[in-house]
Every structure is written in structure tokens, then in C-alpha cells.
Design an enzyme around this catalytic site. Structure first.
Site, mmCIF file in Angstrom:
data_model
loop_
_atom_site.group_PDB
_atom_site.id
_atom_site.type_symbol
_atom_site.label_atom_id
_atom_site.label_comp_id
_atom_site.label_asym_id
_atom_site.label_seq_id
_atom_site.Cartn_x
_atom_site.Cartn_y
_atom_site.Cartn_z
ATOM 1 N N ASP A 6 0.534 -0.079 -2.580
ATOM 2 C CA ASP A 6 0.103 0.682 -1.232
ATOM 3 C C ASP A 6 -1.546 0.551 -1.494
ATOM 4 O OD1 ASP A 6 -0.691 2.300 0.610
ATOM 5 O OD2 ASP A 6 -0.153 4.026 -0.458
ATOM 6 N N ASP A 100 1.280 1.689 6.456
ATOM 7 C CA ASP A 100 1.337 3.038 5.738
ATOM 8 C C ASP A 100 2.026 3.859 6.191
ATOM 9 O OD1 ASP A 100 -0.649 3.452 7.362
ATOM 10 O OD2 ASP A 100 -1.810 4.501 5.540
#
Length: 244
Positions: A6, A100
Site C-alpha cells: 500500500d 486505497d
């Protein structure tokens, strides 16, 4: 072995999995010369990489080059989608949604399968609402704590203060208190609004992730802390892409 990444605006979070079990997790500054230094010895065993990112294209290409030099398996980037497994995006142009946010919502949907509010307290704060039917009801994007502090420092020449993590919200009696307690006051107002929206939209679950999540809990947010929610959602999607 699988590597999940991420890559946010300032930090890169990673997770190594072996046989579907989390082996290690960690994070590093995105602009670090070697953000995966802690697991460099394991990278030659990685069979594939899944990445969720909101970084600019030049930075994405640098990350891709970095990974391709160290990992033998393919590197796959996953983006926001129109729908998946009962979760329906409200955006007309899904390409404009940060991956995200989508991956965090998908992680929440797969964990709970109910109406939920998803709060990601990172460089920016994002709030997204998902109905019990899996429909994205929309959301909000706000500046995060550090972003607001930088703005006050750079754009208000006569405001001098030292930042402090405080949970007090009463009016300040000096500039530092006015700034720090003012930001807490603003955050608590946001929390109160999320609580009101969750009640109005009948969302029984609130999930909080991101680097400033603990601060929001200190200020009274009602919810469950999921520090790696984006990685969770990313992992589910990568599994489905590979028929697992």
C-alpha cells in the site's frame, strides 16, 4: 510467497504472506532509497506482488523499477473498480477514485458484509459510506493533521507554534494551544458528523485505518481499528484475480 504493498502519499506499507498466512508486516517512508530493506532477504522468494497506490506516475514507475530489480515474480497494480462481489462504486468515472479508498472499502465489505463507515486517517483523511446492500453512498476527502499543520506554518506567517498531539478541545490561551486544540476541535466535529451520518444511513459498523487512527480514537471515534485495511482489501482482490 506473496508481497502486498500500500503505497500512500508519504509511507509505504507492506505485508509478506506465506500460504495465505501473514508472515511479516511493516512500513517505511515512501521516498526511502530502500523501503523494503527489512525484508530484502526474502524478496527473492516472492512469487507475485500486488500494489495499491495513489502516488504520481513518475513515483509509481520508480517503485515498479525497484520491485522488478528485486522480486522474481510479476508486479500487479490494482485500481478502483465499478463493482466487485456485491460492492458497487458510486463514481461515474471510477478511474478518478484513489485505489486505497476502494481497497479499504472492499476490505471492510469482505470483513463485515454490512453497512459501514470507512475512515482512513492518513496524509489526507477519507471517509466513505457503504450501505448494507453494498452500495457506496459517497464520501469525503479532508486534509490530514500533518497537512493542516504544514498549511498553518507555511501560509500564516505570524502564527508561530510547536505542534503537539493533544485531545483537549477547550479554547486555547496561547497560539500553540489555539492551533493544537483547534485541530482537535475540528477533528471531533468531524467525528460527531460521522456518528450522525452513520445513524442516518443505518451503518452499524465504523472501521478506522491510517497513521492517525489512534488520535481519532483518543478524540472519541466509535469504531474498530483495522491498521491494514487497505492491504486486506488488496489481498482479497488479488486472490480473486488469481482464482484463489
Amino acid at each position: 510467497m506473496r508481497l502486498l504493498i500500500d503505497a500512500g502519499n508519504t509511507r509505504l506499507k507492506w505485508r509478506l504472506e506465506q500460504g495465505g498466512i501473514i508472515a511479516r508486516e511493516g512500513s517505511a517512508l515512501l521516498d526511502s532509497a530502500n523501503p523494503l530493506a527489512h525484508i530484502e532477504g526474502s524478496l527473492n522468494s516472492v512469487s507475485r506482488v500486488a500494489v495499491s497506490t495513489v502516488i504520481h506516475e513518475d513515483a509509481r514507475q520508480r517503485l515498479l523499477s525497484y520491485l522488478m530489480q528485486r522480486v522474481p515474480g510479476p508486479v500487479n497494480f490494482y485500481w478502483a473498480e465499478g463493482q466487485r462481489c456485491g460492492l458497487l462504486n458510486s463514481y461515474e468515472d471510477v478511474k478518478t477514485m484513489g485505489s486505497d479508498r476502494w481497497h479499504g472499502m472492499y476490505g471492510a465489505w469482505r470483513h463485515y458484509r454490512c453497512g459501514c463507515a470507512v475512515i482512513d486517517a492518513g496524509s489526507a483523511i477519507t471517509v466513505d459510506y457503504v450501505s448494507k446492500e453494498g452500495k457506496h453512498l459517497g464520501g469525503y476527502i479532508l486534509p490530514g493533521l500533518q497537512m493542516m499543520l504544514r498549511s498553518l506554518r507555511s501560509d500564516a506567517a505570524r502564527i508561530a507554534f510547536e505542534p503537539a498531539h493533544v485531545s483537549r478541545i477547550e479554547p486555547g490561551n496561547n497560539t500553540a494551544e489555539c492551533v493544537n486544540q483547534g485541530l482537535s476541535w475540528l477533528s471531533q466535529a468531524m467525528i460527531d458528523r460521522i456518528r450522525s451520518d452513520a445513524s442516518e444511513f443505518e451503518l452499524p459498523q465504523t472501521l478506522v485505518t491510517g497513521g492517525d487512527a489512534e488520535r481519532l480514537f483518543t478524540l472519541g471515534v466509535d469504531g474498530v481499528h483495522h491498521p491494514s485495511l487497505v492491504l486486506d482489501g488488496l489481498g482479497y482482490i488479488d486472490n480473486e484475480a488469481h482464482g484463489e
